[in-house]
Design a protein around this motif. Structure first.
Motif, short mmCIF file in Angstrom:
data_model
loop_
_atom_site.label_atom_id
_atom_site.label_comp_id
_atom_site.label_asym_id
_atom_site.label_seq_id
_atom_site.Cartn_x
_atom_site.Cartn_y
_atom_site.Cartn_z
N ARG A 71 0.80 -1.22 0.00
CA ARG A 71 0.00 0.00 0.00
C ARG A 71 0.84 1.27 0.00
O ARG A 71 0.32 2.34 -0.30
N GLY A 72 2.10 1.16 0.37
CA GLY A 72 2.97 2.32 0.40
C GLY A 72 2.79 3.13 1.67
O GLY A 72 1.68 3.19 2.23
N LEU A 73 3.87 3.74 2.13
CA LEU A 73 3.80 4.55 3.35
C LEU A 73 2.83 5.71 3.18
O LEU A 73 2.10 6.07 4.11
N SER A 74 2.79 6.30 1.97
CA SER A 74 1.89 7.43 1.73
C SER A 74 0.43 7.00 1.85
O SER A 74 -0.40 7.75 2.38
N GLY A 75 0.10 5.79 1.36
CA GLY A 75 -1.27 5.30 1.47
C GLY A 75 -1.67 5.08 2.91
O GLY A 75 -2.82 5.34 3.30
N LEU A 77 -0.36 6.70 5.55
CA LEU A 77 -0.48 8.01 6.18
C LEU A 77 -1.77 8.72 5.77
O LEU A 77 -2.37 9.45 6.56
N ARG A 78 -2.22 8.49 4.51
CA ARG A 78 -3.48 9.10 4.07
C ARG A 78 -4.66 8.58 4.87
O ARG A 78 -5.66 9.28 5.04
N GLU A 79 -4.58 7.34 5.36
CA GLU A 79 -5.67 6.79 6.17
C GLU A 79 -5.84 7.57 7.47
O GLU A 79 -6.94 7.67 8.00
#
Length: 330
Positions: A71-75, A77-79
């Protein structure tokens, strides 16, 4: 109605996703109802809070190794998204941490029967919370089911002479946890990772404090205990993922029936394996709960089938209307 698979979940490659879903959900409930209590019972020489602290750390490792590449770190963090959403995660973190601690304490202190009662009560608690906070309404049969379940719990309270706090704490903590997650639309797996990450600082602080006072158990009782402590991560994450695979591929009514495997397994273990008391008062309370669950499940199944029949009828009427319009056009 089957749920849409979450992007966090592995997709089925087989031709019959319902078969995979049933096997996955069944396995998850068998783990929660059978393997998990036996597993945590083997850690009886380790305090409940220490077990939860290790459970947090090893769950973060396991789920993080899966989610960060996929999911990637950015995904992830977006949660979280905002300070308000972080506050919601702090609430769910406190609730699930409390639930884990109470459950492990109950398993290792001879309260598995009361734990099973809590998870039998949980669906009824969910109904009441849905009425209070989601404006959900009960049918007459559902209302009768709630009254019968309440009567069963009240009979147990009167026979005990005290409130069965383990059962009620487990049911309430998990019920409110599910409510908050539902209202916030939290991704199931990413939510688990965020919640356990938020628990990492107090978990590490507590483990360091234990070690500083010579009270820690990791690395003290041999490789067997250390391995069990490490396995708290998989025992936490694997059934959750299996449950989500099942929930994405099965009807909600099927999941609703399967969920009673877990408390039934806990009840049988508590009485037949660990010799916990099961008195006539317990029997009366459990009969009330089972009758209530049967009524509620039957009503839910009836409502689900009626909704599907209405949807089919609506599609049929729409097709007839289109056919009639086509005829008039010709």
């Amino acid at each position: 109605m089957a749920q849409t698979p979450s992007p966090s979940l592995p997709q089925a490659d087989g031709r019959n996703p319902a078969t995979l879903g049933f096997a996955a959900a069944l396995t998850a409930f068998l783990i929660w109802g059978g393997l998990a209590p036996i597993f945590f019972k083997q850690l009886g020489n380790v305090g409940a809070v220490e077990v939860v602290a290790h459970r947090v750390l090893w769950t973060v490792v396991l789920v993080g190794l899966w989610l960060v590449p996929t999911r990637g770190l950015s995904g992830i963090l977006r949660e979280v998204g905002s300070w308000r959403r972080l506050g919601i995660f702090l609430v769910t973190t406190a609730l699930i941490g409390s639930n884990w601690t109470i459950f492990i304490w109950a398993v290792n202190n001879g309260h598995l029967v009361q734990s099973s009662l809590g998870y039998y009560i949980n669906p009824i608690i969910n109904v009441l919370l849905g009425m209070a906070f989601l404006q959900e309404r009960l049918s007459k049969r559902q209302g009768v089911a709630v009254v019968i379940a309440a009567a069963g719990v009240l009979s147990l309270v009167l026979s005990y002479g005290e409130v069965p706090w383990v059962a009620l704490s487990l049911a309430l903590s998990f019920g409110v946890y599910a409510l908050v997650r539902k209202k916030a639309a939290i991704d199931p797996v990413i939510g688990l990772l965020v919640e356990t990450v938020l628990l990492v600082p107090p978990a590490i602080a507590y483990l360091l404090w234990l070690n500083a006072h010579g009270l820690g158990n990791f690395g003290v009782h041999g490789l067997g205990t250390d391995l069990l402590i490490i396995l708290t991560g998989p025992v936490t994450a694997i059934p959750l993922v299996l449950f989500m695979v099942g929930a994405a591929r099965l009807k909600l009514s099927t999941i609703g029936i399967l969920q009673y495997i877990s408390p039934t397994g806990q009840l049988l273990l508590g009485v037949a394996v660990y010799g916990e008391a099961f008195t006539s008062s317990h029997l009366l309370a459990f009969v009330c709960i089972w009758v209530a669950l049967a009524l509620y499940s039957a009503d839910a199944l009836f409502t689900h089938r009626a909704a599907r029949a209405e949807a089919r009828a609506e599609r049929s009427r729409a097709e007839q209307a289109r056919a009639a319009a086509a005829c008039r056009a010709d």
